[in-house]
Design a protein around this motif. Structure first.
Motif, PDB file in Angstrom:
ATOM      1  N   LYS A 381      56.955 -29.617  18.436  1.00 16.25           N
ATOM      2  CA  LYS A 381      58.251 -28.953  18.314  1.00 16.25           C
ATOM      3  C   LYS A 381      58.032 -27.443  18.196  1.00 16.25           C
ATOM      4  CE  LYS A 381      62.449 -28.796  15.476  1.00 16.25           C
ATOM      5  NZ  LYS A 381      63.175 -29.370  14.336  1.00 16.25           N
ATOM      6  N   THR A 383      58.552 -23.423  17.423  1.00 13.60           N
ATOM      7  CA  THR A 383      59.185 -22.593  16.395  1.00 13.60           C
ATOM      8  C   THR A 383      59.658 -21.310  17.046  1.00 13.60           C
ATOM      9  OG1 THR A 383      57.050 -21.607  15.825  1.00 13.60           O
ATOM     10  CG2 THR A 383      57.757 -23.518  14.546  1.00 13.60           C
ATOM     11  N   LYS A 448      67.932 -20.565  20.338  1.00 15.44           N
ATOM     12  CA  LYS A 448      67.010 -21.698  20.261  1.00 15.44           C
ATOM     13  C   LYS A 448      66.120 -21.678  21.499  1.00 15.44           C
ATOM     14  CE  LYS A 448      70.085 -25.091  22.453  1.00 15.44           C
ATOM     15  NZ  LYS A 448      70.752 -26.391  22.327  1.00 15.44           N
ATOM     16  N   SER A 462      63.491 -26.334  19.441  1.00 15.88           N
ATOM     17  CA  SER A 462      63.326 -25.684  18.139  1.00 15.88           C
ATOM     18  C   SER A 462      64.617 -25.771  17.331  1.00 15.88           C
ATOM     19  CB  SER A 462      62.949 -24.210  18.338  1.00 15.88           C
ATOM     20  OG  SER A 462      64.072 -23.488  18.823  1.00 15.88           O
ATOM     21  N   ASN A 463      64.543 -25.387  16.060  1.00 17.26           N
ATOM     22  CA  ASN A 463      65.740 -25.217  15.247  1.00 17.26           C
ATOM     23  C   ASN A 463      66.517 -24.002  15.730  1.00 17.26           C
ATOM     24  OD1 ASN A 463      65.002 -27.411  13.631  1.00 17.26           O
ATOM     25  ND2 ASN A 463      63.812 -26.098  12.239  1.00 17.26           N
TER      26      ASN A 463
END
Length: 628
Positions: A381, A383, A448, A462-463
């Motif tokens: 994932k 960042t 994002k 990503s968040n």
């Protein structure tokens, strides 16, 4: 006996252009006027190119310089000078050109030479005067003559060398000269032809291939190169292919070289024999037929996930009996995997690379073209963060973001979003950056990014990253109540405000007299701040301004205001009392004096005398001080 020179003339007979070998006369004539007919001796001097060539004394007015056979060296500028009775006069210069150069003489140092040696030639123009150009020619049967040119500025001969090459048998040499006259070139006839005989130091070599020049790869081929030489010392035989030396021998008549034939051995071979400068060559074309074609390596797939199964297969078309091996390419040497035509294995990321297979028949080893295998680990994932660190940006400044995946086999494709809008796609190894230059004050969209590679697991996102937009301070102002003049001891309120700017805002108020003094400082989550100065005094007089700043790190300064601290009302009353009471006492005393004097003159005089005596007794001893 008075005389004078009218003119002195020079001329050439028969003309200014004379053929080489023809007679030529240079005539000098003096035209003189005399007062009477008297005898006069004339000294005639003729110069060529500034050098004396003829001189005579005569009582006649003409002198003649005879040249029985004109040569090229007689070409030049002629001038005549006549001296008589202490007077001298010169003619104009006259250019004489003797056309046609003498025939050059060519001599050779040796009449017989060996191949590889040089022929030294000397060409001379005996009656010519430098500077001269010499041209030498090497003449060989059925070929264009080779020519060499030499310029001789200071001598009338020149020497050159011609190398004797392979195939030169009987050589002829000649030469001719050329000179420059008045910017025109004139050439001589060619010299005599000189004959030089060439002998071979050795014969042209013979080159053979055994068993034949047409063989099959895997068979042994042997080359033999030989020659017949007159003198063995210094002989050298060299075997070459594509300018690469395969073998060589010295002081021998025969060279041998053998090897196991491969397809790469097809081509032209050259045997060269050298001795000194002499060299002879022989060529032979060799054709090597293919024993078997190169193997072909096939893979079940070229891109696959880690822990999946990979199958490699090696085969040769129309040929099956061979020794096979499969290897992985490596910069430090290929890594052996199996001695079989087939290989099945479960792969991981470290198995990524190029694979080959080899096949061997009769000692001939052939290698397949490499097959690239890429094994992919899934991406982690990603960042998303701001390159500068904090998730904030100043309005008007660009925002640089970085998207990073710790895991995953490159290449990885990163996609950046602002809200739901795709802004950029970048393919890189482990990270990618994005620059947003369109930052708006009320932009609420988050950022994002997602990452994906060739792994079948697909994309990871990503968040969402929310960014705080910092608005810089705009238009700071400072005011005060009361404004301008302030009574001593009273309270004053200062108001520092800004039109725009993100909170918190850091406010500072300065007073400026002879130097600047920070008098107030405070940070507020507001667009203004009030500073109440409880008691103002005379030292607070000066110019005030305020500065405001926030996270944009831009200091904005207000316009200055001037504050003057004046006396309070009660202070003015006290001062007035101190000033008016003495004045009133003086007026009263004066009035009393006047009235007293008018009514009782003697009493007033006595009183005044007593008062004066009293004052004099009370005065200080200091002679510079006087009371009253």
């Amino acid at each position: 006996q008075v005389f004078t020179f009218n003119t002195v003339e020079i001329k050439v007979q028969p003309s200014v252009k004379v053929k080489n070998g023809a007679p030529m006369s240079i005539v000098c004539h003096a035209d003189i006027s005399k007062s009477t007919d008297f005898q006069l001796k004339h000294n005639f001097t003729i110069f060529k190119d500034g050098k004396l060539v003829f001189m005579t004394v005569s009582d006649k007015r003409d002198a003649q310089y005879e040249i029985s056979m004109a040569r090229s060296s007689d070409t030049g500028e002629y001038e005549c000078t006549v001296e008589a009775g202490g007077k001298t006069k010169s003619s104009n210069s006259l250019h004489v050109w003797v056309t046609g150069m003498t025939k050059p003489i060519l001599t050779a140092e040796k009449k017989e030479v060996l191949e590889g040696e040089v022929v030294k030639l000397r060409c001379e123009l005996p009656e010519e005067v430098p500077p001269l150009h010499f041209f030498f020619r090497k003449i060989k049967m059925n070929s264009t003559p080779k020519e060499k040119h030499v310029f001789e500025p200071y001598r009338n001969f020149s020497v050159v060398e011609f190398s004797v090459e392979e195939g030169d048998n009987i050589l002829q040499f000649d030469c001719f000269g050329r000179r420059n006259v008045k910017l025109e070139f004139e050439s001589s006839v060619h010299s005599n032809k000189t004959l030089v005989t060439v002998r071979e130091p050795f014969i042209k070599p013979t080159l053979n291939a055994k068993p034949s020049s047409n063989i099959t790869e895997g068979d042994r081929i042997q080359f033999e190169c030989s020659t017949v030489v007159a003198r063995m010392r210094g002989i050298e035989i060299i075997l070459q292919k594509n300018k690469t030396i395969l073998n060589s021998v010295r002081d021998e008549r025969l060279l041998k070289y053998s090897a196991v034939a491969t397809l790469e051995d097809s081509g032209e071979y050259l045997c060269k024999v050298e001795q000194g400068r002499a060299s002879k060559t022989t060529k032979l074309n060799v054709v090597v037929s293919e024993l078997f074609p190169k193997p072909i390596l096939a893979a079940s797939m070229s891109k696959l996930d880690e822990n999946k199964e990979l199958t490699l297969n090696c085969n040769i078309s129309v040929f099956r009996k061979a020794n096979f091996s499969i290897l992985r390419k490596n910069s430090n040497g290929d890594i052996w995997l199996t001695n079989s035509r087939n290989l099945t294995m479960r792969v991981n990321v470290n198995d990524t690379g190029s694979y080959i297979c080899k096949a061997e028949v009769k000692g001939i080893v052939k290698e397949s073209k490499p097959v690239r295998i890429n094994v992919y680990a899934p991406v982690s994932k990603p960042t998303l963060s701001v390159v500068s660190g904090l998730p904030e940006v100043v309005l008007g400044k660009p925002l640089r973001l970085i998207c990073h995946s710790v895991m995953g086999t490159p290449p990885i494709t990163f996609t950046f979003y602002k809200g739901n809008e795709v802004k950029k796609r970048v393919t890189n190894d482990t990270y990618a950056t994005f620059l947003d230059e369109n930052i708006r004050q009320n932009d609420k969209r988050g950022y994002k990014c997602d990452a994906r590679n060739n792994h079948s697991s697909g994309m990871k996102t990503s968040n969402i990253l929310n960014i705080t937009v910092i608005v810089p301070i705009r238009n700071a102002s400072l005011g005060s109540i009361p404004y301008g003049e302030v009574e001593d001891g009273s309270e004053t309120a200062f108001l520092c405000s800004v039109e725009e700017g993100s909170w918190p805002i850091h406010f500072r108020i300065f007073r400026k007299t002879d130097h600047e003094v920070l008098v107030f400082e405070k940070s507020e989550n507001a667009d203004r701040v009030i500073w109440r100065k409880k008691t103002m005094n005379r030292q607070d007089t000066g110019t005030y301004y305020c500065m405001a700043s926030n996270k944009a790190n831009v200091d904005v300064k207000s316009h200055p205001i001037t504050i003057s601290v004046i006396l309070a009302a009660w202070q003015k009353g006290v001062i007035a009392a101190f000033v008016l009471i003495p004045i009133a006492g003086a007026v009263t005393l004066t009035l009393w004096w006047f009235l007293c004097k008018k009514k009782k003159g003697n009493e007033c005089s006595a009183l005044a005398t007593n008062l004066t005596s009293e004052k004099l007794t009370r005065q200080h001893n200091d002679g510079d001080y006087y009371s009253g």
